[in-house]
Design a protein around this motif. Structure first.
Motif, mmCIF file in Angstrom:
data_model
loop_
_atom_site.group_PDB
_atom_site.id
_atom_site.type_symbol
_atom_site.label_atom_id
_atom_site.label_comp_id
_atom_site.label_asym_id
_atom_site.label_seq_id
_atom_site.Cartn_x
_atom_site.Cartn_y
_atom_site.Cartn_z
ATOM 1 N N TRP A 32 0.845 -1.195 0.000
ATOM 2 C CA TRP A 32 0.000 0.000 0.000
ATOM 3 C C TRP A 32 0.878 1.241 0.000
ATOM 4 C CZ3 TRP A 32 -5.005 -0.325 -0.915
ATOM 5 C CH2 TRP A 32 -5.714 -1.476 -0.539
ATOM 6 N N ASP A 33 0.493 2.257 -0.754
ATOM 7 C CA ASP A 33 1.214 3.528 -0.643
ATOM 8 C C ASP A 33 0.743 4.243 0.625
ATOM 9 O OD1 ASP A 33 -1.201 4.804 -1.165
ATOM 10 O OD2 ASP A 33 -0.703 5.338 -3.232
ATOM 11 N N ASN A 34 1.289 5.437 0.882
ATOM 12 C CA ASN A 34 0.985 6.134 2.132
ATOM 13 C C ASN A 34 -0.444 6.659 2.187
ATOM 14 O OD1 ASN A 34 3.500 5.698 3.255
ATOM 15 N ND2 ASN A 34 4.377 7.535 2.305
ATOM 16 N N GLY A 35 -1.049 6.832 1.029
ATOM 17 C CA GLY A 35 -2.412 7.361 0.999
ATOM 18 C C GLY A 35 -2.436 8.857 1.241
ATOM 19 N N ASN A 36 -3.457 9.522 0.748
ATOM 20 C CA ASN A 36 -3.582 10.961 0.966
ATOM 21 C C ASN A 36 -5.039 11.396 0.827
ATOM 22 O OD1 ASN A 36 -3.123 10.361 -1.903
ATOM 23 N ND2 ASN A 36 -3.297 12.563 -2.188
ATOM 24 N N LEU A 37 -5.313 12.603 1.301
ATOM 25 C CA LEU A 37 -6.645 13.179 1.210
ATOM 26 C C LEU A 37 -6.797 13.900 -0.123
ATOM 27 C CD1 LEU A 37 -6.903 14.635 4.825
ATOM 28 C CD2 LEU A 37 -8.103 12.624 3.956
ATOM 29 N N VAL A 38 -7.914 13.709 -0.784
ATOM 30 C CA VAL A 38 -8.143 14.334 -2.093
ATOM 31 C C VAL A 38 -9.518 15.003 -2.103
ATOM 32 C CG1 VAL A 38 -6.677 12.657 -3.281
ATOM 33 C CG2 VAL A 38 -9.134 12.239 -3.115
ATOM 34 N N GLU A 39 -9.649 16.024 -2.955
ATOM 35 C CA GLU A 39 -10.923 16.741 -3.076
ATOM 36 C C GLU A 39 -11.888 16.027 -4.020
ATOM 37 O OE1 GLU A 39 -10.587 20.848 -4.073
ATOM 38 O OE2 GLU A 39 -9.190 21.297 -2.450
#
Length: 340
Positions: A32-39
């Motif tokens: 899994w990548d680190n993941g992030n918040l997106v709009e």
């Protein structure tokens, strides 16, 4: 609440409302990548994704609650993580580490804090974590890539004002196959329930009750929720079957009935022919918390439990205790509450 949102908190239903940010993480090449918040609330995926063709996907549902002290808390997200991973294992999808799951949920709640309804409105912030198989794939086999996503939606109370009982009918259809995916929270189970639900609503019922797929003699699920009954000698009973989705609400109620209400509790077969053993009955799950069952139609007869108009006293006490724990007004068992 840091921002103003134009929402009538007292009149929220269970409908989609676009919130500001959601969490997205991708699994590729074994990690899994680190993941992030997106709009963006649109996912761009390959037309050949296994989620679209072979149902390789699963999801969860949990809520964030605002307390009287204006704190925000999650209710047993570790159990949602465990259940998501159980579904992932069954569908040969990569598991999401519990720490990553809970962190993603907290990130989403914090980023959308102004969408967490005020204390006292009966409304909550519903979180929908999900894992889907994506990438270019044609054969019936696991996907080469996966997306783990968590988004949130403010939702109103399931009951408007009065917690009125509703009636159900026994389905002629099966929700899941013996030895199938009934115990996993996968989309196919819900797709299979849409038609029986429609038939029940057309006949004036809230939904249908599914019997065990092998023998059609035992109650398993109530629509998309778990069943419980209160016997005439005050025992809390809920069905036991490998085809039932293990409801976090149900297991919480089992604990509350035993430890808070000092009732005897039991998971066992619930024979449809023996429903007269119960003086109260209900359906439980994250969305509804508890829906009181007024009556069940079986073989053209409506069996009424406590009442078709009034909620039974034990069902009401279970509901009040669980909700009190969730909003911080009743002391919670250790490890049940995660502050955001």
């Amino acid at each position: 609440m840091s921002k103003n949102v134009n929402i009538d908190w007292g009149n929220l239903g269970f409908n989609y409302i676009k919130t500001d940010l959601r969490y997205v993480s991708t699994w590729k090449d074994g990690n899994w990548d680190n993941g992030n918040l997106v709009e963006d609330n649109k996912l761009a995926i390959s037309e050949a994704s296994t989620a679209l063709h072979y149902g390789q996907q699963c999801f969860e549902g949990l809520k964030a609650y605002r307390t009287k002290e204006n704190k925000i808390q999650l209710f047993r997200p570790d159990q949602n993580s465990k259940r998501l991973n159980n579904s992932c294992k069954r569908l040969l999808m990569p598991e999401v580490p519990e720490e990553k799951f809970i962190d993603a949920c907290k990130q989403v709640v914090k980023a959308n804090e102004h969408f967490v309804p005020p204390y006292g409105t009966g409304a909550t912030l519903y979180l929908r974590p999900m894992v889907i198989g994506v990438g270019d794939n044609m054969g019936v086999k696991p996907a080469p890539e996966y997306i783990f996503c968590v988004f949130c939606v403010p939702v109103g109370p399931y009951f408007k004002g009065k917690m009125a009982p509703v009636n159900f009918m026994i389905a002629d259809y099966d929700r899941a196959a013996p030895q199938g995916t009934g115990a996993q929270k996968v989309g196919g189970n819900y797709a299979a329930s849409l038609y029986p639900h429609l038939l029940a609503v057309k006949r004036g019922f809230a939904d249908c009750i599914y019997l065990d797929p092998a023998t059609h003699t035992k109650i398993e699920e109530v629509g998309a929720a778990n069943f419980f009954g209160i016997t005439k000698d005050n025992k809390f009973i809920t069905p036991k079957s490998p085809s039932i989705l293990p409801s976090i609400t149900k297991y919480s109620l089992l604990y509350i009935a035993k430890e808070y209400l000092k009732m005897d509790v039991e998971e066992r077969d619930v024979l449809i022919d023996n429903i007269s053993e119960f003086k109260e009955a209900g359906a439980c799950g994250t969305a509804a918390v508890i829906t009181a069952i007024g009556g069940i139609e079986y073989k053209e007869n409506l069996h009424v439990f406590h009442s078709e108009t009034e909620v039974g006293p034990i069902t009401k006490k279970l509901y009040d205790t669980l909700c009190g724990i969730q909003i911080g007004e009743v002391e919670a068992p250790e490890g049940w509450i995660y502050e955001v």
